[in-house]
Design a protein around this motif. Structure first.
Motif, mmCIF file in Angstrom:
data_model
loop_
_atom_site.group_PDB
_atom_site.id
_atom_site.type_symbol
_atom_site.label_atom_id
_atom_site.label_comp_id
_atom_site.label_asym_id
_atom_site.label_seq_id
_atom_site.Cartn_x
_atom_site.Cartn_y
_atom_site.Cartn_z
ATOM 1 N N PRO A 214 0.812 -1.230 0.000
ATOM 2 C CA PRO A 214 0.000 0.000 0.000
ATOM 3 C C PRO A 214 0.841 1.273 0.000
ATOM 4 O O PRO A 214 0.357 2.324 -0.409
ATOM 5 N N ALA A 215 2.092 1.179 0.457
ATOM 6 C CA ALA A 215 2.951 2.360 0.495
ATOM 7 C C ALA A 215 3.542 2.701 -0.865
ATOM 8 O O ALA A 215 3.958 3.845 -1.091
ATOM 9 N N GLN A 216 3.567 1.733 -1.788
ATOM 10 C CA GLN A 216 4.279 1.940 -3.048
ATOM 11 C C GLN A 216 3.786 3.146 -3.845
ATOM 12 O O GLN A 216 4.609 3.945 -4.322
ATOM 13 N N VAL B 5 -3.656 -1.968 6.485
ATOM 14 C CA VAL B 5 -2.573 -1.111 6.000
ATOM 15 C C VAL B 5 -1.589 -0.879 7.129
ATOM 16 O O VAL B 5 -1.987 -0.519 8.245
ATOM 17 N N ASP B 6 -0.303 -1.085 6.859
ATOM 18 C CA ASP B 6 0.687 -0.950 7.920
ATOM 19 C C ASP B 6 1.022 0.519 8.186
ATOM 20 O O ASP B 6 0.651 1.423 7.429
ATOM 21 N N ALA B 7 1.750 0.734 9.277
ATOM 22 C CA ALA B 7 2.064 2.101 9.696
ATOM 23 C C ALA B 7 2.934 2.824 8.676
ATOM 24 O O ALA B 7 2.786 4.034 8.478
ATOM 25 N N PHE B 8 3.833 2.087 8.005
ATOM 26 C CA PHE B 8 4.710 2.729 7.032
ATOM 27 C C PHE B 8 3.909 3.337 5.887
ATOM 28 O O PHE B 8 4.218 4.433 5.403
ATOM 29 N N ALA B 9 2.871 2.639 5.438
ATOM 30 C CA ALA B 9 2.033 3.167 4.363
ATOM 31 C C ALA B 9 1.319 4.438 4.802
ATOM 32 O O ALA B 9 1.211 5.404 4.029
#
Length: 250
Positions: free
Chosen positions: A45-47, A135-139
């Motif tokens: 999701p971060a991409q 969705v992870d925190a980095f995203a």
């Protein structure tokens, strides 16, 4: 206020085609950023946000290199002081974002985030309800960096720093302002919208609300005479968009 917005500033030392060319260059930068991210990063999701951050940073470099070669160009970018305190501009833009969102909720009955973060949700196309993805925190951090920092600076340098004065010089005060908002909307539709535009809800959140956001930001640019103020106004919209996405995700 309307009189000040309708007052034209001095013509910039570049033409309309230079402004449109930089808008095309910003889109190309987003494509380059997307290509780099897809080739070097795992799909996540971060991409998309990493891709857009790369594209935004490339855009900032292009504008600062190409439009600060002379004193006249630096002055025409209007990165200096604003006629209004920037805190007032920030609070005003957050209030405008809330108002536009309330209007959208009333007209559509749906509570959607901005298109940039729609990848964090699944859309039930039968009733337009959203289901949050894991969705992870980095995203979320990448989304925040893009919405609140990189996107406002990159887009405002191009759309309000370079394109806005060229449009107003060539089209007139209000037609130029509205056309600037239309270019803003078109860029967002081409760059960030990944869902089908069937039904009023997607059209409102992808097109109409985006156009209204841009009218407000361009109005701030006109009233204050400052691209710096326009950047801060865009930051206000970004803060609201990020917080709203967090609220919808639960």
């Amino acid at each position: 206020m309307l009189k000040r917005i309708a007052t034209l500033e001095a013509a910039p030392p570049w033409g309309l085609f230079a402004g449109i060319g930089l808008l095309v260059a910003m889109f190309a930068a987003m494509v380059i950023g997307t290509t780099i991210a897809q080739l070097t990063l795992p799909e996540s999701p971060a991409q998309p946000f990493i891709a857009w951050i790369i594209g935004g940073l490339l855009t900032i470099v292009v504008v600062m290199v190409s439009r600060q070669r002379t004193d006249d160009e630096r002055a025409a970018l209007r990165l200096g002081a604003s006629r209004l305190p920037l805190l007032i501009v920030l609070l005003f833009s957050i209030g405008a974002a809330i108002l536009i969102d309330v209007i959208g909720l009333g007209l559509t009955g749906d509570f959607w985030p901005v298109p940039e973060v729609m990848g964090f949700f699944l859309i039930n196309e039968a009733n337009f309800l959203l289901l949050p993805r894991a969705v992870d925190a980095f995203a979320w951090i990448a989304a925040g960096v893009f919405l609140i920092l990189v996107q406002p600076v990159a887009e405002e340098l191009v759309l309000r720093g370079v394109l806005y004065p060229a449009l107003r010089t060539n089209l007139g005060a209000w037609p130029g302002l509205l056309m600037n908002a239309a270019f803003h909307m078109a860029f967002h539709l081409l760059t960030y919208v990944t869902f089908r535009m069937n039904g009023f809800t997607p059209v409102w959140y992808a097109a109409v609300a985006t156009f209204l956001d841009a009218v407000v930001i361009a109005g701030v640019r006109a009233y204050t005479g400052s691209t710096r103020a326009a950047i801060v106004a865009h930051i206000g919209f970004g803060v609201f968009a990020f917080l709203k996405a967090l609220a919808i995700s639960g």
